[in-house]
Enzyme design. Structure first.
Site, mmCIF file in Angstrom:
data_model
loop_
_atom_site.group_PDB
_atom_site.id
_atom_site.type_symbol
_atom_site.label_atom_id
_atom_site.label_comp_id
_atom_site.label_asym_id
_atom_site.label_seq_id
_atom_site.Cartn_x
_atom_site.Cartn_y
_atom_site.Cartn_z
ATOM 1 N N ARG A 83 0.858 -1.180 0.000
ATOM 2 C CA ARG A 83 0.000 0.000 0.000
ATOM 3 C C ARG A 83 0.899 1.235 0.000
ATOM 4 O O ARG A 83 2.016 1.213 0.520
ATOM 5 C CB ARG A 83 -0.914 0.029 1.224
ATOM 6 N N LYS B 119 -2.225 -2.297 7.956
ATOM 7 C CA LYS B 119 -3.336 -1.803 8.748
ATOM 8 C C LYS B 119 -3.238 -2.325 10.170
ATOM 9 O O LYS B 119 -2.909 -3.487 10.395
ATOM 10 C CB LYS B 119 -4.659 -2.235 8.109
ATOM 11 N N HIS C 14 -2.757 2.097 -5.935
ATOM 12 C CA HIS C 14 -3.488 0.838 -5.743
ATOM 13 C C HIS C 14 -3.580 0.053 -7.045
ATOM 14 O O HIS C 14 -3.763 -1.163 -7.013
ATOM 15 C CB HIS C 14 -4.888 1.130 -5.187
ATOM 16 N N ARG D 143 -0.778 -2.234 -6.944
ATOM 17 C CA ARG D 143 -1.047 -3.302 -5.972
ATOM 18 C C ARG D 143 -1.979 -4.342 -6.595
ATOM 19 O O ARG D 143 -1.761 -5.553 -6.458
ATOM 20 C CB ARG D 143 -1.677 -2.687 -4.718
ATOM 21 N N HIS E 144 -3.480 -9.213 3.692
ATOM 22 C CA HIS E 144 -4.914 -9.334 3.956
ATOM 23 C C HIS E 144 -5.153 -10.211 5.173
ATOM 24 O O HIS E 144 -4.546 -11.278 5.306
ATOM 25 C CB HIS E 144 -5.629 -9.960 2.752
ATOM 26 N N TYR F 57 -9.488 -11.149 -6.630
ATOM 27 C CA TYR F 57 -8.553 -11.167 -7.751
ATOM 28 C C TYR F 57 -8.726 -12.405 -8.614
ATOM 29 O O TYR F 57 -8.346 -12.405 -9.783
ATOM 30 C CB TYR F 57 -7.111 -11.098 -7.235
#
Length: 328
Positions: free
Chosen positions: A163, A201, A273, A276, A299, A308
Site C-alpha cells: 500500500r 493496517k 493501488h 497493488r 490481507h 482477484y
C-alpha cells in the site's frame, strides 16, 4: 455568552468526538481511517442538524433510515452520486457510533441497530497488463536524482504489492539486502536479493520479498541519489525522500506515479493501488497460490484476496476462447 467566545459544542458533536477518541485511543485505528470516520459522521451530524436534531438521545430509527436515503440522493463533493460502497461505509460508521453511545450510557436506545447498509456490488480491481507496467517502470529519467528515486519507488510498489501508506513509511533499515545471494549470480532460485519489512493496517508487521529489478533500483537510489537529497533536510530514517530531504508524503508519491503514467502514455487513471492490484493479478495469472498472495498483500482474510481470482478467471476465459479449437 461573552462576545467572541466560541460556541459550546452541541451534545451530538460532543458525542461524536467521544466516539472518534475511542477509535483512535482504544481501538488504535490508523489516522486515515479515523479521518474517514470523522468525515462520515460530520455528514451525519450536518444532516441531523438540518432536521433540528442536536442531541443523540433524540435520534430515532426514522432519522437514521432517512439519512441513508439522503446519502443515496445527495451528490458527493465531486458532484457525482455516492456509490453503494461509500453509503455502506457511512452507515457502518453511524451504527458503530450509536452502539458506542448506548454502551457508554450516552443514550438509552440504539436507533441504528436495525438499519442495514446497502450491499455493495462486486467491484473488480483494476489491473494493467505487464507490458504497460514495464513502460511505467521505465518512464523515469535515471540520469537525475529524482529519476533514480522515482524508479525505485515504482519498482518497489510493483515488486511488493505494498500500500502507498506502507511504502512512504519504509525506513532505510527496513530493506535488507541478501549480499550472499547477489554474489551467487542468477543460479539460485531459493532466495531473493532483498526483503522488506512493511507495517500494514493496525500496524501489523509483515516481511515481503523484493525482486531483483526493485532491489537494483533501490540500491542505485540509496548510493547515487538519496545522500544528496538527505543533505537538504534535517535527517530522517525514511528510505524515500522528497526534494527537501524529508519523508515523502502520500500526495507526493501519488504525483510521482501520475507524472510517469502520463509520460508512459498509459490509458485510464493509474493510482498506487493500481500497481497493488496488478501485482496480485499477475501473480495469480502466473500460478501463485492464493494463500501466498494473501500473505504478501497483508490481507487478514483470504476472502479479500479472492476478488482477484475473478480477474484471472476472465483472462482464462479469453485465452480459452482464443486458442481452443472447439471453444466457439
Amino acid at each position: 455568552m461573552a462576545d467572541g467566545a466560541p460556541a459550546a459544542p452541541t451534545p451530538l458533536k460532543a458525542a461524536i468526538e467521544a466516539y472518534l477518541n475511542h477509535l483512535g485511543i482504544e481501538r488504535g485505528l490508523a489516522a486515515n481511517t479515523q479521518a474517514a470516520y470523522r468525515r462520515d459522521l460530520t455528514r451525519y451530524r450536518t444532516y441531523l442538524a438540518d432536521q433540528g436534531v442536536i442531541d443523540p438521545r433524540t435520534i430515532t430509527k426514522k432519522h437514521v433510515r432517512d439519512f441513508a436515503v439522503a446519502c443515496a440522493e445527495t451528490p458527493s463533493a465531486s458532484g457525482k452520486p455516492l456509490s453503494q460502497r461509500s453509503i455502506a461505509r457511512i452507515i457502518v460508521g453511524v451504527r458503530g457510533a450509536h452502539k458506542f453511545w448506548l454502551r457508554e450510557n450516552v443514550t438509552t436506545i440504539d436507533p441504528a441497530a436495525g438499519v442495514q447498509p446497502p450491499t455493495p456490488g462486486a467491484r473488480l480491481p483494476k489491473a494493467v497488463p505487464v507490458e504497460q507496467v514495464t513502460r511505467l517502470l521505465e518512464a523515469p529519467d535515471i540520469t537525475t536524482e529524482v529519476g533514480l528515486r522515482d524508479r525505485a519507488i515504482l519498482e518497489f510498489l510493483y515488486s511488493t504489492g505494498a500500500r502507498i501508506s506502507e511504502v512512504i513509511n519504509v525506513d532505510l533499515d527496513d530493506v535488507v539486502f541478501d549480499r550472499e545471494s547477489e554474489n551467487a549470480g542468477t543460479e539460485s532460485t531459493a532466495s531473493v536479493p532483498a526483503v522488506a519489512r512493511l507495517f500494514g493496517k493496525g500496524n501489523k508487521e509483515r516481511v515481503v520479498p523484493v525482486g531483483s529489478y526493485a532491489a537494483r533500483a533501490i540500491e542505485d537510489y540509496r548510493v547515487r541519489s538519496r545522500p544528496s537529497l538527505a543533505s537538504k533536510g534535517k535527517g530522517t530514517p525514511a528510505l524515500f525522500l522528497n526534494a527537501r530531504g524529508g519523508r515523502l508524503t502520500r500526495q507526493g508519491a501519488y504525483l510521482i506515479l501520475k507524472k510517469h503514467a502520463e509520460r508512459a502514455k498509459l490509458p485510464g487513471e493509474i493510482s498506487p493501488h493500481t500497481l497493488r492490484h496488478s501485482f496480485a493479478t499477475h501473480l495469480l495469472e502466473g500460478g501463485a497460490d492464493i494463500r501466498v498472495v494473501q500473505e504478501l498483500l497483508g490481507h487478514a482474510s483470504v476472502t479479500t484476496t479472492q476478488v482477484y481470482t475473478k480477474v484471472t478467471a476472465d483472462t482464462l476465459r479469453e485465452v480459452f476462447a482464443a486458442h481452443h479449437p472447439r471453444a466457439q
